[in-house]
Design a protein around this motif. Structure first.
Motif, PDB file in Angstrom:
ATOM      1  N   HIS A  59      31.524  19.039  17.385  1.00 23.20           N
ATOM      2  CA  HIS A  59      30.885  20.260  17.615  1.00 23.20           C
ATOM      3  C   HIS A  59      29.601  20.569  16.965  1.00 23.20           C
ATOM      4  O   HIS A  59      28.711  20.965  17.554  1.00 23.20           O
ATOM      5  CB  HIS A  59      32.020  21.530  17.367  1.00 23.20           C
ATOM      6  CG  HIS A  59      31.474  22.654  17.759  1.00 23.20           C
ATOM      7  ND1 HIS A  59      31.127  22.951  19.309  1.00 23.20           N
ATOM      8  CD2 HIS A  59      31.267  23.831  17.286  1.00 23.20           C
ATOM      9  CE1 HIS A  59      30.905  24.118  19.149  1.00 23.20           C
ATOM     10  NE2 HIS A  59      30.958  24.706  18.142  1.00 23.20           N
ATOM     11  N   LYS A  60      29.560  20.435  15.699  1.00 29.06           N
ATOM     12  CA  LYS A  60      28.351  20.610  14.999  1.00 29.06           C
ATOM     13  C   LYS A  60      27.227  19.515  15.171  1.00 29.06           C
ATOM     14  O   LYS A  60      26.104  19.903  15.452  1.00 29.06           O
ATOM     15  CB  LYS A  60      28.628  20.203  13.199  1.00 29.06           C
ATOM     16  CG  LYS A  60      29.444  21.276  12.804  1.00 29.06           C
ATOM     17  CD  LYS A  60      29.801  21.343  11.216  1.00 29.06           C
ATOM     18  CE  LYS A  60      30.491  22.283  10.695  1.00 29.06           C
ATOM     19  NZ  LYS A  60      30.496  22.093   9.272  1.00 29.06           N
ATOM     20  N   GLU A  70      25.875  20.936  18.650  1.00 31.41           N
ATOM     21  CA  GLU A  70      25.065  22.023  18.251  1.00 31.41           C
ATOM     22  C   GLU A  70      23.755  21.813  17.779  1.00 31.41           C
ATOM     23  O   GLU A  70      22.580  22.450  18.039  1.00 31.41           O
ATOM     24  CB  GLU A  70      25.783  23.071  17.552  1.00 31.41           C
ATOM     25  CG  GLU A  70      26.815  23.959  17.857  1.00 31.41           C
ATOM     26  CD  GLU A  70      27.506  24.747  17.043  1.00 31.41           C
ATOM     27  OE1 GLU A  70      27.009  24.943  15.615  1.00 31.41           O
ATOM     28  OE2 GLU A  70      28.317  25.716  17.217  1.00 31.41           O
ATOM     29  N   LYS A  71      23.669  20.616  16.983  1.00 35.12           N
ATOM     30  CA  LYS A  71      22.492  20.209  16.442  1.00 35.12           C
ATOM     31  C   LYS A  71      21.308  19.815  17.360  1.00 35.12           C
ATOM     32  O   LYS A  71      20.309  20.096  17.551  1.00 35.12           O
ATOM     33  CB  LYS A  71      22.474  19.408  15.315  1.00 35.12           C
ATOM     34  CG  LYS A  71      21.449  18.974  14.480  1.00 35.12           C
ATOM     35  CD  LYS A  71      22.020  18.349  13.244  1.00 35.12           C
ATOM     36  CE  LYS A  71      20.818  18.235  12.235  1.00 35.12           C
ATOM     37  NZ  LYS A  71      20.939  17.575  10.721  1.00 35.12           N
TER      38      LYS A  71
END
Length: 139
Positions: free
Chosen positions: A6-7, A10-11
């Motif tokens: 997820h991170k 997002e990035k």
């Protein structure tokens, strides 16, 4: 494991958004600079904008080309001196309602058409020239 993915997602989304905004703003800067390079004619000067408009349509594609040219027109409408005769010949809405306003709207359509043609027909030169001829006719 989901948190890491997820991170990362997002990035990637944020970096793509930053790149998109940068490309749009860079395109509007190129247009503003190219509008100041002109050969004086009356009432519509000949500038390098047509070349830059077509380049934006080809490189950014139809959607981002449309957004970039719309952003350019919006910048001029709010009063930034991005058009060819500004600030000498007026600014903002007054300038767009003058004799060159149709060309400015035609640029938006032209960038979209060139981007669409480039995607669909793998860069045929004659269709690019057709869209170039349609740019003033639309405005």
């Amino acid at each position: 494991m989901k948190i890491i993915n997820h991170k990362v997602a997002e990035k990637l989304i944020s970096s793509k958004l930053i790149l998109t905004v940068f490309l749009i703003l860079f395109s509007t800067c190129l247009l503003a600079i190219s509008s100041k390079i002109k050969i004086p004619f009356y009432p519509v000067p000949m500038t390098m904008q047509t070349f830059i408009v077509l380049s934006i349509g080809i490189t950014l594609g139809p959607k981002l080309g449309f957004i970039a040219l719309s952003t350019y027109l919006l910048e001029g409408l709010i009063g930034l001196p991005v058009f060819s005769g500004t600030p000498e010949k007026g600014m903002g809405v007054l300038y767009v309602l003058g004799p060159t306003g149709g060309y400015l709207v035609g640029y938006i359509v032209s960038a979209y058409l060139v981007g669409k043609i480039n995607l669909n027909y793998a860069f045929p030169i004659r269709l690019i020239f057709l869209s170039l001829a349609l740019s003033p006719a639309v405005g």
